[in-house]
Design a protein around this motif. Structure first.
Motif, short mmCIF file in Angstrom:
data_model
loop_
_atom_site.label_atom_id
_atom_site.label_comp_id
_atom_site.label_asym_id
_atom_site.label_seq_id
_atom_site.Cartn_x
_atom_site.Cartn_y
_atom_site.Cartn_z
N SER A 120 0.83 -1.19 0.00
CA SER A 120 0.00 0.00 0.00
C SER A 120 0.87 1.25 0.00
O SER A 120 0.58 2.23 -0.71
CB SER A 120 -0.93 -0.01 1.22
OG SER A 120 -1.60 1.20 1.29
N GLU A 170 -5.16 14.71 -7.66
CA GLU A 170 -4.38 13.47 -7.58
C GLU A 170 -3.54 13.45 -6.30
O GLU A 170 -3.41 12.41 -5.65
CB GLU A 170 -3.43 13.34 -8.78
CG GLU A 170 -4.04 12.80 -10.03
CD GLU A 170 -4.39 11.32 -9.95
OE1 GLU A 170 -5.36 10.91 -10.60
OE2 GLU A 170 -3.69 10.57 -9.24
N LEU A 181 -5.73 4.06 4.11
CA LEU A 181 -5.37 2.69 3.81
C LEU A 181 -4.00 2.35 4.39
O LEU A 181 -3.88 1.45 5.23
CB LEU A 181 -5.36 2.50 2.28
CG LEU A 181 -5.45 1.07 1.78
CD1 LEU A 181 -6.61 0.32 2.38
CD2 LEU A 181 -5.56 1.07 0.26
N PHE A 262 -11.44 -1.04 10.30
CA PHE A 262 -11.40 -1.31 8.87
C PHE A 262 -12.66 -0.78 8.20
O PHE A 262 -12.62 -0.19 7.13
CB PHE A 262 -11.25 -2.81 8.60
CG PHE A 262 -9.82 -3.24 8.44
CD1 PHE A 262 -9.01 -3.41 9.54
CD2 PHE A 262 -9.27 -3.44 7.19
CE1 PHE A 262 -7.69 -3.79 9.40
CE2 PHE A 262 -7.94 -3.82 7.03
CZ PHE A 262 -7.14 -4.00 8.15
N ARG A 263 -13.81 -1.04 8.86
CA ARG A 263 -15.05 -0.58 8.26
C ARG A 263 -15.01 0.93 8.07
O ARG A 263 -15.27 1.45 6.97
CB ARG A 263 -16.24 -0.96 9.15
CG ARG A 263 -17.55 -0.52 8.57
CD ARG A 263 -18.71 -0.81 9.52
NE ARG A 263 -19.98 -0.65 8.87
CZ ARG A 263 -20.54 0.52 8.58
NH1 ARG A 263 -19.93 1.63 8.94
NH2 ARG A 263 -21.70 0.58 7.96
N LEU A 266 -12.37 1.93 5.37
CA LEU A 266 -12.69 1.53 4.00
C LEU A 266 -13.85 2.36 3.46
O LEU A 266 -13.85 2.77 2.30
CB LEU A 266 -13.01 0.03 3.94
CG LEU A 266 -11.80 -0.90 4.08
CD1 LEU A 266 -12.23 -2.36 4.04
CD2 LEU A 266 -10.79 -0.65 2.96
N VAL A 267 -14.85 2.60 4.32
CA VAL A 267 -15.97 3.42 3.87
C VAL A 267 -15.47 4.82 3.53
O VAL A 267 -15.79 5.36 2.47
CB VAL A 267 -17.06 3.49 4.96
CG1 VAL A 267 -18.05 4.58 4.64
CG2 VAL A 267 -17.78 2.16 5.08
N LEU A 269 -12.46 5.73 2.75
CA LEU A 269 -11.61 5.66 1.56
C LEU A 269 -12.45 5.70 0.30
O LEU A 269 -12.22 6.49 -0.62
CB LEU A 269 -10.77 4.38 1.59
CG LEU A 269 -9.93 4.12 0.34
CD1 LEU A 269 -8.77 5.07 0.26
CD2 LEU A 269 -9.42 2.68 0.31
N ALA A 270 -13.48 4.82 0.27
CA ALA A 270 -14.33 4.75 -0.92
C ALA A 270 -15.01 6.10 -1.18
O ALA A 270 -15.06 6.59 -2.31
CB ALA A 270 -15.36 3.64 -0.78
N GLU A 271 -15.51 6.72 -0.09
CA GLU A 271 -16.19 8.01 -0.26
C GLU A 271 -15.24 9.07 -0.80
O GLU A 271 -15.61 9.85 -1.69
CB GLU A 271 -16.80 8.45 1.07
CG GLU A 271 -18.03 7.64 1.44
CD GLU A 271 -18.57 7.98 2.82
OE1 GLU A 271 -17.86 8.63 3.61
OE2 GLU A 271 -19.71 7.57 3.11
N GLU A 273 -12.43 8.59 -2.53
CA GLU A 273 -12.05 8.29 -3.91
C GLU A 273 -13.15 8.74 -4.86
O GLU A 273 -12.90 9.32 -5.92
CB GLU A 273 -11.82 6.78 -4.09
CG GLU A 273 -10.65 6.22 -3.31
CD GLU A 273 -9.35 6.16 -4.12
OE1 GLU A 273 -9.32 6.64 -5.26
OE2 GLU A 273 -8.36 5.64 -3.60
N LEU A 274 -14.41 8.49 -4.45
CA LEU A 274 -15.53 8.92 -5.27
C LEU A 274 -15.55 10.42 -5.41
O LEU A 274 -15.71 10.96 -6.51
CB LEU A 274 -16.85 8.46 -4.61
CG LEU A 274 -17.38 7.11 -5.07
CD1 LEU A 274 -18.60 6.73 -4.26
CD2 LEU A 274 -17.74 7.17 -6.55
N ALA A 277 -12.78 11.56 -7.79
CA ALA A 277 -13.01 11.21 -9.19
C ALA A 277 -14.08 12.09 -9.78
O ALA A 277 -13.96 12.59 -10.92
CB ALA A 277 -13.38 9.73 -9.31
N LYS A 278 -15.14 12.33 -9.00
CA LYS A 278 -16.22 13.18 -9.52
C LYS A 278 -15.72 14.59 -9.75
O LYS A 278 -16.05 15.23 -10.75
CB LYS A 278 -17.39 13.19 -8.54
CG LYS A 278 -18.20 11.93 -8.56
CD LYS A 278 -19.42 12.02 -7.66
CE LYS A 278 -20.21 10.71 -7.75
NZ LYS A 278 -21.00 10.45 -6.58
#
Lengths: 291, 494
Positions: A120, A170, A181, A262-263, A266-267, A269-271, A273-274, A277-278
């Protein structure tokens, strides 16, 4: 002449860059400290520790001194002894299924977390490299854009702006991945090591207990120093049972905390990243130099 | 009449038509940020008038733009994107003279219009074995131009054939001021790998890189209206058999001669001190020098990006595997599943990175490389002009000497030698006149060529950069999809 002007125009951006980097590192450090303090505060025993209270309440400088050479050397030797001993002690099979399972699990888990943490880190660094490249490309495009005032140059200036924005995003992606992460994995690397250490201490006390039992049997057979052997055996027994009890609880807590951490990460992280990207899509579509 | 046709066509398009007086558009004043599709429509508008006078379907996208600095996207058959209009049935179109334009522009236009030709380079195939092996490429031409015998034909060519073609064209056209597009570079390392038969990804990459470069080279060459008429080019595209161009080998006699000549040229250039009477040339040379520097810097940055993105891809793949292993050893079921999902997402992201790196390189980096070489060719043409000037000056000096010699002979009273001297004077007067004419011609040609080059450059850069930005956007949109799919999995950990 043009080059100098370009460089001057980019100075405020450079200062901004340094600021952003500093903030990112600061955010990261602060986050780790917060996690640490929360953990201590949540622990039933540690939270009562006087040192902890002083740390939280004393409103002047604590003047903590770092370990001097002698202490560092002591630590080093302690570690050496511990690992050597750990090898010996780990050969002892545990009667308790729970601990046996935990040990097998922790050994494998620790190794895999170590690997994941390293990979990572590498991935996060690559992201940062890409962001840096965008920065250089943006500057080059800016230089191209300032050659003259024809349409193509205006185009280059626009694209340069876009690269600047992309680069910022970026860089944030990289920083967030690092925070959510890499740091998570690093933390659980150390936690799993701490858990392994706990198991080691318990195994150590089990060995001591078994040795005390053998010594007692021997003393009884020889009928010599029986009382002393009995006392030692009792102390070892108590120690073993106490550590087993608290270790069990700690290990269960460890799993609960691990799953929750982790939960959460990870949540998040995903948010993030979204979100990034948007944002990138929005910037590109708006800035798309089609005009 | 043209106006009606314009309106009827535009009914089908959402953008509002601009007045037909075609002012030089200021790109930055359009604050609404029109979307990419609008470039295409603005370009179409110009071609509408063509449609109005000849009932043909939509323009060939490869036509040179008429006037406006806004460009019609140049079609390179490599990757059509949403931005570029789908290729409709192309027919050659002669543009009507609608606007009040200078003679020069009309002439230029007429040259650029009979321009309908598409070239593909494909199917690289290894021929032969060992060190004598080579790659043969299929060159397919689709055209409706009458100078070719057929409308569609294809031939097999090898790399040295391309170099031979360039060599011939350069010899014929560079010294009179035409910018001949340079051929792709040789690579001894790359070719040796291929010859030796290494079937790994680096040699496949090398072949693909070369194939794409050869295609771009041919497309640029045929876009040049003068070069298109050249019989050697036609022979290259049409003939099934082509005499082997042995003189292109680096270590052949001709190759060594070339290197020696290049060195001699470099020395000569340093010693020519030209009295530039035309500021335009001085300005342009400086501009190209600056452009060269900037492009090289940009190219280096983009190459670094390609490298780092490939690294990112590799690291993401490694992380994906590691995360999968971690998920396997995690004993909490929901977390274990989430980690496996994370591993899958990262694997897909790795794929994305690979594709993006591909775009970084083939779209962006290679364009920059091409232009750096093109600018070298432009500089070469400027150098030829200097040499031409030098020749003219030398002729003037010689003429002066001859005149002085004649004057001396007059005084010495030697009638037979006097006649010879007068003849020589006549000869050198003609040479001086020719020299002046040549110089004027090359200067004129260069001006035209540079104008054409600038237009092409603007078109190329805009198209390619927009295509590249689109690839970036596409990547981000895919990322959104992947993370949106993952988020509920992460939330489901309980």
């Amino acid at each position: 002449m043009t080059t100098t002007l370009t460089e001057i125009k980019h100075l405020p951006t450079l200062a901004l860059l340094v600021c952003c980097e500093y903030l990112a590192i600061f955010k990261k450090t602060v986050a780790m400290h917060e996690v640490f303090l929360c953990r201590v505060a949540a622990h039933p025993i540690l939270r009562k520790d006087l040192n902890f209270h002083v740390f939280l309440e004393y409103n002047q400088d604590l003047s903590v001194r770092g370990k001097n050479k002698k202490e560092k050397l002591e630590d080093f030797f302690k570690n050496m002894v511990k690992s050597a001993d750990g090898v010996i002690v780990s050969g002892v099979k545990d009667v308790d299924d729970f601990f046996e399972h935990e040990r097998t699990f922790l050994v494998e888990y620790h190794n895999r977390v170590k690997d994941a943490s390293a990979k990572s880190d590498k991935m996060t660094r690559s992201h940062k490299n890409v962001a840096d490249d965008y920065n250089r490309i943006g500057s080059s495009l800016y230089a191209l854009g300032t050659q003259d005032s024809t349409d193509i140059c205006k185009f280059f200036l626009k694209v340069s702006e876009l690269f600047d924005k992309t680069r910022k995003i970026e860089a944030r992606v990289s920083a967030d991945e690092d925070l959510k992460l890499s740091d998570l994995l690093k933390y659980y690397l150390r936690e799993s090591q701490a858990a392994k250490d706990l198991l080691y201490r318990r195994s150590r006390s089990l060995v001591d207990y078994e040795n005390a039992n053998k010594a007692l049997d021997k003393a009884r057979a020889k009928n010599k120093d029986v009382l002393q052997a009995e006392t030692t055996q009792q102390i070892c027994c108590q120690k073993f049972e106490k550590i087993s009890e608290s270790a069990k609880q700690e290990l269960i807590d460890f799993k609960t905390r691990r799953v929750a951490a982790f939960r959460k990460n990870l949540v998040e992280l995903a948010e993030l990243e979204l979100k990034h990207a948007k944002l990138q899509v929005m910037c590109a579509v708006r800035k798309c130099p089609s005009d | 009449m043209p106006r009606e046709a314009q309106n009827s066509f535009l009914q089908s398009s959402p953008s509002s038509p601009e007045p037909a007086s075609l002012p030089a558009e200021d790109l930055s004043t359009n604050s609404n940020g029109p979307k990419p599709s609008e470039i295409m429509l603005d370009g179409d508008r110009e071609d509408l008038f063509a449609e109005a006078t000849e009932e043909v379907s939509l323009d060939s996208p490869e036509r040179d733009p008429i006037l406006s600095p806004e460009t019609t996207p140049a079609v390179t058959p490599v990757t059509p994107t949403a931005l570029i209009a789908p290729r409709m049935e192309s027919k050659s179109v002669t543009a009507p003279v609608i606007f009040d334009r200078s003679r020069e522009e009309i002439e230029e236009e007429a040259n650029g219009d009979l321009f309908d030709i598409e070239i593909n380079v494909s199917d690289p195939e290894k021929v032969g074995d060992g060190m004598n092996a080579y790659m043969a490429y299929r060159v397919t031409t689709k055209t409706s131009l009458s100078i070719f015998h057929k409308n569609e034909f294809s031939v097999k060519r090898r790399f040295s054939d391309f170099l031979g073609l360039h060599s011939k064209l350069a010899t014929k056209y560079m010294h009179i001021g035409y910018i001949v597009p340079p051929a792709p570079e040789k690579s001894i390392v790359g070719m040796t790998k291929v010859k030796v038969g290494k079937e790994d990804s680096s040699s496949t990459e090398f072949v693909e890189k070369r194939r794409a470069a050869l295609e771009r080279y041919l497309q640029r060459t045929v876009k040049h209206p003068t070069l298109l008429q050249d019989p050697d080019l036609r022979q290259f595209l049409e003939s099934s058999e082509l005499p082997r161009a042995v003189n292109t080998q680096a270590l052949s006699g001709a190759g060594i001669l070339r290197m020696v000549n290049k060195a001699a040229d470099a020395v000569n250039k340093m010693t020519i001190k030209m009295n530039e009477s035309d500021a335009w040339f001085e300005e342009k040379q400086q501009q190209f020098e600056n452009l060269d520097q900037q492009l090289r810097k940009l190219h280096a940055s983009v190459e670094a990006l390609v490298c780092h993105r490939k690294e990112l891809s590799a690291n993401t793949a490694a992380f994906a595997k590691s995360a999968a292993m971690l998920g396997n050893s995690e004993d909490h079921t929901a977390l274990s599943r989430a980690l496996s999902q994370l591993a899958e997402v990262e694997e897909k992201i790795d794929q994305l990175h690979q594709e993006q790196a591909f775009a970084d390189f083939y779209v962006f980096s290679e364009l920059l490389g091409d232009y750096i070489r093109l600018i070298a060719a432009v500089k070469g043409v400027f150098d030829h002009r200097m040499k031409c000037w030098q020749k003219w000056q030398d002729a003037q000096v010689t003429l002066q000497k001859k005149r002085e010699a004649e004057a001396k002979l007059q005084l010495a009273n030697k009638p037979d030698k006097l006649q010879q001297a007068k003849d020589e004077i006549k000869e050198w007067e003609t040479k001086v006149q020719q020299g002046e004419k040549d110089f004027e011609q090359i200067s004129k040609t260069i001006r035209k060529e540079v104008g054409r080059f600038e237009k092409e450059r603007v078109k190329d850069f805009k198209t390619v950069i927009i295509e590249y930005l689109e690839s970036l956007v596409q990547t981000q949109q895919q990322l959104i999809k992947y993370w949106e799919a993952f988020l509920p999995e992460a939330k489901a950990i309980a």
